[in-house]
Design an enzyme around this catalytic site. Structure first.
Site, mmCIF file in Angstrom:
data_model
loop_
_atom_site.group_PDB
_atom_site.id
_atom_site.type_symbol
_atom_site.label_atom_id
_atom_site.label_comp_id
_atom_site.label_asym_id
_atom_site.label_seq_id
_atom_site.Cartn_x
_atom_site.Cartn_y
_atom_site.Cartn_z
ATOM 1 N N HIS A 22 1.464 4.036 1.869
ATOM 2 C CA HIS A 22 1.952 4.702 3.151
ATOM 3 C C HIS A 22 3.463 4.823 2.832
ATOM 4 O O HIS A 22 4.258 3.787 2.647
ATOM 5 C CB HIS A 22 1.537 4.133 4.430
ATOM 6 C CG HIS A 22 0.068 4.659 4.698
ATOM 7 N ND1 HIS A 22 -0.606 3.624 5.634
ATOM 8 C CD2 HIS A 22 -0.897 5.516 3.985
ATOM 9 C CE1 HIS A 22 -1.981 4.106 5.544
ATOM 10 N NE2 HIS A 22 -2.028 5.170 4.757
ATOM 11 N N HIS A 54 4.678 -4.386 11.080
ATOM 12 C CA HIS A 54 4.974 -3.860 12.268
ATOM 13 C C HIS A 54 5.079 -4.767 13.445
ATOM 14 O O HIS A 54 4.479 -5.821 13.535
ATOM 15 C CB HIS A 54 3.906 -2.764 12.530
ATOM 16 C CG HIS A 54 3.872 -1.670 11.818
ATOM 17 N ND1 HIS A 54 4.771 -0.507 11.910
ATOM 18 C CD2 HIS A 54 3.340 -1.477 10.648
ATOM 19 C CE1 HIS A 54 4.478 0.546 10.952
ATOM 20 N NE2 HIS A 54 3.561 0.091 10.360
ATOM 21 N N ASP A 89 5.944 4.695 5.060
ATOM 22 C CA ASP A 89 6.847 3.830 5.788
ATOM 23 C C ASP A 89 7.074 2.555 5.045
ATOM 24 O O ASP A 89 7.629 1.615 5.639
ATOM 25 C CB ASP A 89 6.501 3.579 7.234
ATOM 26 C CG ASP A 89 5.069 3.143 7.516
ATOM 27 O OD1 ASP A 89 4.063 3.575 6.718
ATOM 28 O OD2 ASP A 89 4.615 2.417 8.417
ATOM 29 N N HIS A 90 6.015 2.235 4.007
ATOM 30 C CA HIS A 90 6.199 0.968 3.247
ATOM 31 C C HIS A 90 6.851 1.456 1.673
ATOM 32 O O HIS A 90 7.195 0.366 0.894
ATOM 33 C CB HIS A 90 4.661 0.496 2.987
ATOM 34 C CG HIS A 90 4.094 0.234 4.482
ATOM 35 N ND1 HIS A 90 3.882 -1.061 4.833
ATOM 36 C CD2 HIS A 90 3.637 0.704 5.253
ATOM 37 C CE1 HIS A 90 3.445 -1.289 5.800
ATOM 38 N NE2 HIS A 90 3.218 0.001 6.333
ATOM 39 N N HIS A 120 -7.463 -0.668 5.341
ATOM 40 C CA HIS A 120 -6.323 0.354 6.130
ATOM 41 C C HIS A 120 -6.279 1.359 5.153
ATOM 42 O O HIS A 120 -6.033 2.775 5.148
ATOM 43 C CB HIS A 120 -5.015 -0.182 6.326
ATOM 44 C CG HIS A 120 -4.005 0.258 6.779
ATOM 45 N ND1 HIS A 120 -3.827 0.813 7.871
ATOM 46 C CD2 HIS A 120 -2.773 0.709 6.212
ATOM 47 C CE1 HIS A 120 -2.739 1.479 8.092
ATOM 48 N NE2 HIS A 120 -1.871 1.373 6.980
ATOM 49 N N HIS A 179 0.849 -1.133 -0.081
ATOM 50 C CA HIS A 179 -0.002 0.072 -0.094
ATOM 51 C C HIS A 179 0.798 1.306 0.119
ATOM 52 O O HIS A 179 1.878 1.164 0.229
ATOM 53 C CB HIS A 179 -1.021 -0.071 1.224
ATOM 54 C CG HIS A 179 -0.374 0.051 2.484
ATOM 55 N ND1 HIS A 179 0.433 -0.744 3.056
ATOM 56 C CD2 HIS A 179 -0.508 1.017 3.349
ATOM 57 C CE1 HIS A 179 0.606 -0.516 4.440
ATOM 58 N NE2 HIS A 179 0.323 0.775 4.674
ATOM 59 N N ASP A 213 -0.321 -3.687 6.470
ATOM 60 C CA ASP A 213 -0.803 -3.406 7.669
ATOM 61 C C ASP A 213 -2.376 -3.653 7.748
ATOM 62 O O ASP A 213 -3.380 -2.751 8.163
ATOM 63 C CB ASP A 213 -0.743 -1.496 7.464
ATOM 64 C CG ASP A 213 0.497 -1.168 7.706
ATOM 65 O OD1 ASP A 213 1.366 -1.747 8.127
ATOM 66 O OD2 ASP A 213 0.785 -0.013 7.632
HETATM 67 ZN ZN LIG Z 1 0.052 1.827 6.496
#
Ligand SMILES: [Zn+2]
Length: 264
Positions: free
Chosen positions: A62, A175, A64-65, A118, A60, A137
């Site tokens: 985001h 995570h 942090d990915h 998400h 996805h 996530d």
């Molecule tokens: Zn995420």
């Protein structure tokens, strides 16, 4: 220079930021990375193990990915697999439910599962041969992702798809949130022996500096409240806490559980 020796594909966790795991799939020669939010740990692992990067897989949009993608592409111009409609400009192979991925250079095949909730375009990668699930996530060890873009119905449906995978499937989520998730699980299903056993086991792992991920679908079905929201004990906890009225619908229970976790 490290001497590379080819072996069957394995998965290595690359810790990043405060609590992210980037997942490196490699066979001693070639490597693919799932959700590289940061290029640093990936480039370090490639150098340490003498690996050639062959693919990037994204779940996805985001940061942090995905944040490490530009630097990885500068290092190696590899294909970028990712959701077709999650607003990721770098994706070169857009994917949707049912698509199959042959990871370049590796004896690894994935089936794509749409898991909106998400984010709206979120996808997961499942290998039936390897019994691996990379779910970003969506499903966490002991919990689930926040519903940022989708609806509770979408998230519940996505989790149901993942819960239907074989029990032995390894759940590689993105995570290390497990102990916090299990504290919440304990608030809604304290009487569960399976949950108490998991809390003891995962607490010991963290105290020893180990990851609690991957989990398995079997463990998640036995202990994760977001896969167990139809259990009478969990419904009772929701009613007792004033989060839902008695007689509410299952989806109301799921939504109330997720809303409670947001403020827990
Ligand atoms: Zn995420």
């Amino acid at each position: 220079m490290p001497v590379s020796a080819q072996h069957s594909p394995t998965v290595r966790a690359l810790p990043a930021f405060k609590d992210n795991y980037l997942w490196l799939i490699h066979d001693g020669v070639h490597a693919a990375v799932v959700d590289p939010g940061d290029s640093g740990p990936v480039l370090a692992a490639l150098a340490e193990l003498g690996l050639t990067l062959t693919a990037i897989l994204l779940t996805h949009h985001h940061a942090d990915h995905t944040g490490g993608v530009p630097a990885l592409l500068a290092h190696a111009a590899v294909p970028v697999y990712g959701p077709r409609n999650d607003r990721i400009a770098a994706v070169t192979v857009p994917l949707k439910q049912g698509d199959r991925v042959q990871v370049p250079g590796l004896d690894v095949h994935f089936e794509v599962i749409d898991v909106p909730g998400h984010t709206l375009g979120h996808i997961a990668y499942y290998s039936s041969a390897r019994q691996w699930l990379f779910c970003g996530d969506t499903l966490f060890a002991g919990g689930c992702g926040r519903i940022f873009e989708g609806t509770p119905a979408q998230m519940a449906g996505s989790l149901a798809k993942l819960a239907a995978l074989p029990d032995d499937t390894a759940v590689y989520c993105a995570h290390e949130y497990t102990l916090a998730n299990l504290r919440f699980a304990n608030a809604v299903e304290a009487g569960s022996p399976a949950l108490q056993a998991r809390i003891a086991s995962d607490t010991a792992k963290r105290e020893a500096g180990q990851a609690t991920v991957p989990s398995t679908i079997r463990v998640e079905k036995a202990t994760n409240p977001f896969l167990r929201y139809t259990e009478p004990a969990i419904i009772g906890a929701l009613v007792d806490a004033g989060k839902v009225d008695a007689g509410a619908a299952p989806l109301d229970h799921f939504a109330a559980l997720r809303a409670w976790k947001n403020v827990f």
